[in-house]
Design a protein around this motif. Structure first.
Motif, mmCIF file in Angstrom:
data_model
loop_
_atom_site.group_PDB
_atom_site.id
_atom_site.type_symbol
_atom_site.label_atom_id
_atom_site.label_comp_id
_atom_site.label_asym_id
_atom_site.label_seq_id
_atom_site.Cartn_x
_atom_site.Cartn_y
_atom_site.Cartn_z
ATOM 1 N N ASP A 204 0.826 -1.210 0.000
ATOM 2 C CA ASP A 204 0.000 0.000 0.000
ATOM 3 C C ASP A 204 0.859 1.259 0.000
ATOM 4 N N ASN A 205 1.952 1.231 0.776
ATOM 5 C CA ASN A 205 2.829 2.404 0.827
ATOM 6 C C ASN A 205 3.520 2.660 -0.514
ATOM 7 N N PHE A 206 3.864 1.572 -1.213
ATOM 8 C CA PHE A 206 4.434 1.716 -2.556
ATOM 9 C C PHE A 206 3.425 2.402 -3.476
ATOM 10 N N ILE A 207 2.189 1.945 -3.431
ATOM 11 C CA ILE A 207 1.136 2.515 -4.282
ATOM 12 C C ILE A 207 0.921 3.991 -3.945
ATOM 13 N N LEU A 208 0.952 4.331 -2.652
ATOM 14 C CA LEU A 208 0.814 5.737 -2.243
ATOM 15 C C LEU A 208 1.942 6.586 -2.809
ATOM 16 N N ASN A 209 3.162 6.049 -2.797
ATOM 17 C CA ASN A 209 4.295 6.767 -3.387
ATOM 18 C C ASN A 209 4.094 6.989 -4.880
ATOM 19 N N PHE A 210 3.618 5.948 -5.572
ATOM 20 C CA PHE A 210 3.388 6.071 -7.015
ATOM 21 C C PHE A 210 2.347 7.156 -7.300
ATOM 22 N N ARG A 211 1.335 7.219 -6.453
ATOM 23 C CA ARG A 211 0.310 8.244 -6.650
ATOM 24 C C ARG A 211 0.881 9.646 -6.446
ATOM 25 N N LYS A 212 1.769 9.795 -5.464
ATOM 26 C CA LYS A 212 2.410 11.101 -5.248
ATOM 27 C C LYS A 212 3.247 11.508 -6.454
ATOM 28 N N PHE A 213 3.906 10.525 -7.042
ATOM 29 C CA PHE A 213 4.761 10.806 -8.203
ATOM 30 C C PHE A 213 3.949 11.134 -9.454
ATOM 31 N N PHE A 214 2.891 10.341 -9.696
ATOM 32 C CA PHE A 214 2.285 10.334 -11.027
ATOM 33 C C PHE A 214 0.842 10.828 -11.117
ATOM 34 N N GLU A 215 0.140 10.935 -10.010
ATOM 35 C CA GLU A 215 -1.277 11.299 -10.068
ATOM 36 C C GLU A 215 -1.481 12.800 -9.865
ATOM 37 N N LYS A 216 -2.312 13.417 -10.688
ATOM 38 C CA LYS A 216 -2.665 14.831 -10.493
ATOM 39 C C LYS A 216 -3.475 15.000 -9.222
ATOM 40 N N ASP A 217 -4.348 14.013 -8.959
ATOM 41 C CA ASP A 217 -5.165 14.027 -7.737
ATOM 42 C C ASP A 217 -5.013 12.645 -7.085
ATOM 43 N N SER A 218 -4.157 12.566 -6.087
ATOM 44 C CA SER A 218 -3.861 11.262 -5.484
ATOM 45 C C SER A 218 -5.071 10.648 -4.778
#
Length: 236
Positions: A204-218
């Motif tokens: 889950d923490n990996f996915i959260l990091n990916f969202r911070k990197f790549f998502e406009k709206d995490s």
């Protein structure tokens, strides 16, 4: 029958000690890693803490029968193959076991060679994951650019970010299966490469990091999705 590079892991649940030890010995001779338990609740506990390629499950066990154990496992969205062993030989019993989520049903006494063949078939089927799409060492999508070889990415703000080896491996796995749900078990098996689970928080923490990197709206991700109780999905 088991592969030499990856030793498939079996859980054998049988309350009769002599049968349990016989099964364990023969499966280990075939190259499998074997865990044994002698009651239903112990099966539930083991499945929560460890990944198995197959469960060999006796139906008549103390505290919780095999049918109830199977039903409980399926309610947890775990699709591990389950083979029932039972002294019951009626058609109704077979149907009940398969209806509750079992993959195979073998009656006692059984032919050892037949058991081994059935185990091999279920393990082999379980190991198959859809063929990954060909992904280059550099992958571009709306959210940024991933360089798998260099273990780095360009994020949504055009900033370079370092990736750990595991993060890069997970990103490659998800992008190779773009649009498909990749189960937590498959991620642990392919990215981590061992059977004992890290906590759910790790992925889950990996996915959260990916969202911070790549998502406009995490909070409303477009690319990295968590599918509750099942796994994770990447959409381009």
């Amino acid at each position: 029958m088991a592969g030499k590079q990856y030793r498939a892991s079996l859980l054998i649940a049988e309350d009769e000690e002599s049968m349990r030890e016989t099964l364990k010995l023969n499966m280990e001779l075939e190259g499998y890693e074997v865990t044994t338990v002698d009651n239903g609740p112990a099966v539930i506990k083991a499945v929560k803490n460890e990944y198995f390629d197959l469960i060999i499950l006796d139906i008549m066990m103390p505290d919780m029968d095999g049918i109830t154990v199977c039903e409980t496992i399926r309610m947890q969205h775990n699709d591990v193959p389950i083979m029932f062993l039972s002294a019951r030989n009626s058609g109704a019993d077979r149907v009940e076991g398969l209806k509750k989520g079992g993959d195979d049903y073998l009656t006692k006494p059984f032919n050892l060679e037949e058991l081994l063949l059935r185990v091999d078939k279920l393990v082999t089927r379980n190991k198959k994951i859809k063929e990954p799409r060909a992904v280059n060492d550099t992958y571009e999508f709306e959210g940024g650019v991933i360089d798998f070889g260099a273990h780095e990415c360009i994020d949504k703000n055009k900033q370079k970010q370092e990736l750990s080896k595991k993060e890069a491996a997970l990103l490659r796995l998800l992008t190779e299966h773009e649009g498909e749900v990749v189960s937590r078990e498959q991620i642990l098996q392919i990215v981590w490469g061992y059977n004992v689970y890290p906590t759910t928080r790790t992925i889950d923490n990996f996915i959260l990091n990916f969202r911070k990197f790549f998502e406009k709206d995490s909070r409303n991700p477009r690319h990295f999705h968590s599918i509750r109780g099942i796994g994770y999905k990447f959409t381009k």
